[in-house]
Design a protein around this motif. Structure first.
Motif, short mmCIF file in Angstrom:
data_model
loop_
_atom_site.label_atom_id
_atom_site.label_comp_id
_atom_site.label_asym_id
_atom_site.label_seq_id
_atom_site.Cartn_x
_atom_site.Cartn_y
_atom_site.Cartn_z
N VAL A 1 22.15 -13.82 -2.75
CA VAL A 1 21.40 -14.70 -3.65
C VAL A 1 21.01 -13.96 -4.92
O VAL A 1 21.19 -14.46 -6.04
CB VAL A 1 20.15 -15.26 -2.94
CG1 VAL A 1 19.26 -16.01 -3.93
CG2 VAL A 1 20.56 -16.20 -1.80
N GLY A 2 20.49 -12.75 -4.78
CA GLY A 2 20.09 -11.98 -5.95
C GLY A 2 21.25 -11.67 -6.86
O GLY A 2 21.16 -11.79 -8.10
N ILE B 1 22.39 -20.47 -2.84
CA ILE B 1 21.55 -20.42 -1.65
C ILE B 1 22.28 -21.00 -0.44
O ILE B 1 22.22 -20.44 0.67
CB ILE B 1 20.23 -21.17 -1.90
CG1 ILE B 1 19.43 -20.46 -3.00
CG2 ILE B 1 19.39 -21.26 -0.62
CD1 ILE B 1 18.18 -21.20 -3.43
N LEU C 1 18.63 -10.69 6.76
CA LEU C 1 17.78 -10.94 5.59
C LEU C 1 18.26 -10.15 4.38
O LEU C 1 18.30 -10.67 3.25
CB LEU C 1 16.33 -10.56 5.92
CG LEU C 1 15.30 -10.75 4.81
CD1 LEU C 1 15.20 -12.21 4.40
CD2 LEU C 1 13.93 -10.22 5.24
N THR C 2 18.67 -8.89 4.60
CA THR C 2 19.17 -8.06 3.51
C THR C 2 20.43 -8.66 2.90
O THR C 2 20.57 -8.72 1.66
CB THR C 2 19.46 -6.64 4.02
OG1 THR C 2 18.26 -6.06 4.53
CG2 THR C 2 20.02 -5.76 2.91
N GLU C 3 21.34 -9.12 3.74
CA GLU C 3 22.58 -9.70 3.22
C GLU C 3 22.32 -11.00 2.46
O GLU C 3 22.94 -11.27 1.43
CB GLU C 3 23.57 -9.92 4.37
CG GLU C 3 24.08 -8.60 4.94
CD GLU C 3 25.02 -8.76 6.10
OE1 GLU C 3 25.73 -7.79 6.42
OE2 GLU C 3 25.07 -9.85 6.70
N PHE C 4 21.38 -11.80 2.95
CA PHE C 4 21.01 -13.03 2.25
C PHE C 4 20.45 -12.71 0.86
O PHE C 4 20.84 -13.32 -0.14
CB PHE C 4 19.99 -13.80 3.08
CG PHE C 4 19.50 -15.07 2.43
CD1 PHE C 4 20.24 -16.24 2.49
CD2 PHE C 4 18.30 -15.09 1.73
CE1 PHE C 4 19.81 -17.40 1.89
CE2 PHE C 4 17.84 -16.25 1.13
CZ PHE C 4 18.60 -17.41 1.20
N ILE C 5 19.56 -11.72 0.79
CA ILE C 5 18.96 -11.34 -0.50
C ILE C 5 20.01 -10.76 -1.43
O ILE C 5 20.01 -11.04 -2.65
CB ILE C 5 17.82 -10.33 -0.26
CG1 ILE C 5 16.65 -11.02 0.46
CG2 ILE C 5 17.33 -9.73 -1.58
CD1 ILE C 5 15.55 -10.07 0.88
N LEU C 6 20.94 -9.94 -0.91
CA LEU C 6 22.00 -9.37 -1.75
C LEU C 6 22.85 -10.45 -2.38
O LEU C 6 23.17 -10.40 -3.58
CB LEU C 6 22.87 -8.44 -0.91
CG LEU C 6 22.32 -7.05 -0.59
CD1 LEU C 6 23.24 -6.33 0.38
CD2 LEU C 6 22.16 -6.23 -1.87
N SER D 1 27.29 -2.81 2.43
CA SER D 1 26.15 -3.03 3.31
C SER D 1 26.52 -2.76 4.77
O SER D 1 25.80 -2.03 5.48
CB SER D 1 25.64 -4.47 3.16
OG SER D 1 24.69 -4.78 4.16
#
Length: 510
Positions: free
Chosen positions: A62-63, A88, A55-60, A162
């Motif tokens: 996309v953000g 996305i 989840l952290t890598e996905f947010i990093l 990360s």
């Protein structure tokens, strides 16, 4: 991975499997007593850790992609369709690819720097695929090449930092025991010794073996195996698992020893613990998908702890959020009920009763007092019956309408020892036909593999209220076990929504 279907075998003929019943506690060895009495530190599931990293890598990704687009094109954070699809889609594609490559497994998260390089290679491959798809759908002229290059480089740096950070954190957590899976080995001899040495050889393993349980006598079973102490026989194991809060039990007995394995499992299946059968030295070769692995050790899954890993998180959130809203919404009703109880008869508003909770631990459950103080029965040694003179006038009404149960929202929201939905907790001396429930229902304590609830599957299916006969308590237990085996958040929601309709049927509530 599918289980061996052992639950069906254990319930063969009897409807429910035989299980140990409480009696005088067997004295454990000094070493076992010392381990069981030592407070356990809270540990995180490796599955949850892996999910949080993903989840952290996905947010990093996309953000970072959205911020770079906003800074470069000087637009708002809300992207147009081509950018949103690429950002996305690529971030999600990377997470799926890394999951397929087992890059979120604990071994990978704590592994060498070469594992980090494979993550960066996967990101490069995903970006190439994303770029190719953009051109294939003729979106190339709508996406800035400079932005895409900057996002790709940002992704490399973000993933590198990360993963290096996660690697350090995981090693620290393993060193501090925050990822420990407390484990016991059942069986001795060369098979157990080989398994233990293999587990010891796995660097930074989350498996923490506490000791060995073996039924053989002292001559055939030494005091220690591969440096791990013998803690007792399998008769001692049930109590040890509960008190030491074990996560995993591994059998080293050969699969051909079916009778011995089933005999032991009949004692253990009531516990909230994962049970595995080691295939480390087995000559039987099954399909690769039949095995799961503890590090590099192949095992066969026998039973799994119900409501584990992310399911625990979802159920915790469901209880706290929905329970908190119910507590606020029903606060006026609870205040009026408390006032009625106080005015009807002298004594405290609340009645506190010790009941069995998760893992057979005793918890204190809150209820509105429905009996005269001098006739209250804290141990439930005598069931409340129709027209019971011990019940007050207000008590009869709140028991029929189940308003007396509302203070248990305090147990759910503030104390955390009850769930909104689950098997109803029974008092320690609750009985039917003059016998304690656990004495007449085989496998009774299997219902304590999950946290008890204010309402449950048995209650909405008509098995609410007085349990004065064998059939009534047996049906309750059967429904409770069905709930445990088929749990989901949607199942909880269905039971919760159906509860008000079930409460309208008051013929069994006294």
């Amino acid at each position: 991975m599918a289980k061996l279907g052992i639950d069906d075998l254990l319930r063969h003929d009897a409807g429910l499997a035989a299980a140990p019943r409480p009696g005088p506690r067997r004295p454990m060895s000094a070493v076992a007593e010392s381990i069981a009495s030592h407070p356990r530190r809270s540990a995180m599931s490796a599955t949850i850790l892996s999910g949080l990293v993903g989840l952290t890598e996905f947010i990093l990704l996309v953000g970072g992609g959205l911020l770079l687009r906003s800074a470069y094109l000087r637009t708002g954070l809300a992207p147009d369709a081509p950018y949103a699809a690429l950002v996305i889609g690529s971030a999600l594609g990377l997470v799926v690819a890394l999951q397929y490559l087992h890059a979120y497994d604990l071994a990978s998260l704590r592994g060498a720097v070469s594992r980090v390089m494979s993550v960066l290679a996967a990101w490069s491959g995903v970006c190439l695929v994303g770029l190719a798809l953009a051109f294939a759908f003729k979106l190339g002229d709508q996406i800035s090449r400079f932005w895409f290059g900057a996002w790709y480089l940002y992704g490399l740096l973000a993933l590198l930092l990360s993963r290096l950070g996660v690697r350090l954190v995981v090693k620290r957590m393993l060193r501090d025991g925050l990822l420990d899976r407390r484990t016991a080995i059942v069986g001795g001899g060369p098979a157990a010794e080989s398994l233990l040495r293999t587990l010891d050889a796995q660097a930074d393993s989350e498996v923490r073996v506490l000791g060995v349980f073996d039924d053989r006598d002292e001559q055939r079973s030494p005091e220690s195996v591969a440096g791990y102490p013998k803690l007792g026989s399998t008769d001692d194991l049930v109590d040890f698992v509960r008190r030491a809060k074990l996560d995993l039990v591994i059998f080293t007995l050969p699969i051909t020893a079916e009778d011995r394995i089933l005999s032991m499992l009949r004692k253990l299946w009531v516990l909230p613990v994962d049970i595995r059968l080691s295939a480390h030295q087995s000559k039987l070769r099954l399909r690769p998908r039949s095995y799961s692995y503890i590090g590099s050790v192949p095992v066969l899954a026998v039973t799994d702890r119900p409501i584990a890993d992310w399911d625990v998180v979802f159920k915790w959130l469901f209880d706290r959020i929905v329970g908190g809203l119910l507590l606020l919404a029903l606060a006026p009703v609870m205040l009026l009920t408390a006032l009625a109880v106080k005015l009807d008869s002298p004594g405290p508003v609340f009645f506190r009763q010790r009941r069995y909770g998760f893992n057979n631990e005793l918890i204190e459950v809150f209820k509105f007092r429905s009996m005269y103080v001098e006739q209250s029965d804290a141990t439930a040694s005598r069931l409340v019956t129709k027209g019971d003179p011990r019940v007050t006038r207000v008590g009869r009404f709140i028991r029929k309408t189940s308003l007396d149960e509302l203070p248990q929202l305090i147990n759910v929201v503030l104390k955390g020892d009850l769930s909104l939905v689950g098997p109803r907790p029974h008092a320690v001396n609750a009985s039917a036909e003059n016998q304690r429930y656990d004495a007449i229902i085989d496998g009774y304590f299997a219902r304590h593999r999950v946290k008890p609830g204010i309402t449950g599957w048995a209650q909405i299916k008509g098995w609410r209220g007085e349990t004065d006969t064998f059939e009534k308590i047996q049906k309750r237990v059967e429904h409770d076990l069905y709930y445990i085996e088929n749990w989901s958040v949607f199942f909880d929601l269905y039971i919760l929504l159906a509860t008000p309709f079930a409460l309208a049927k008051t013929e069994n509530a006294y």
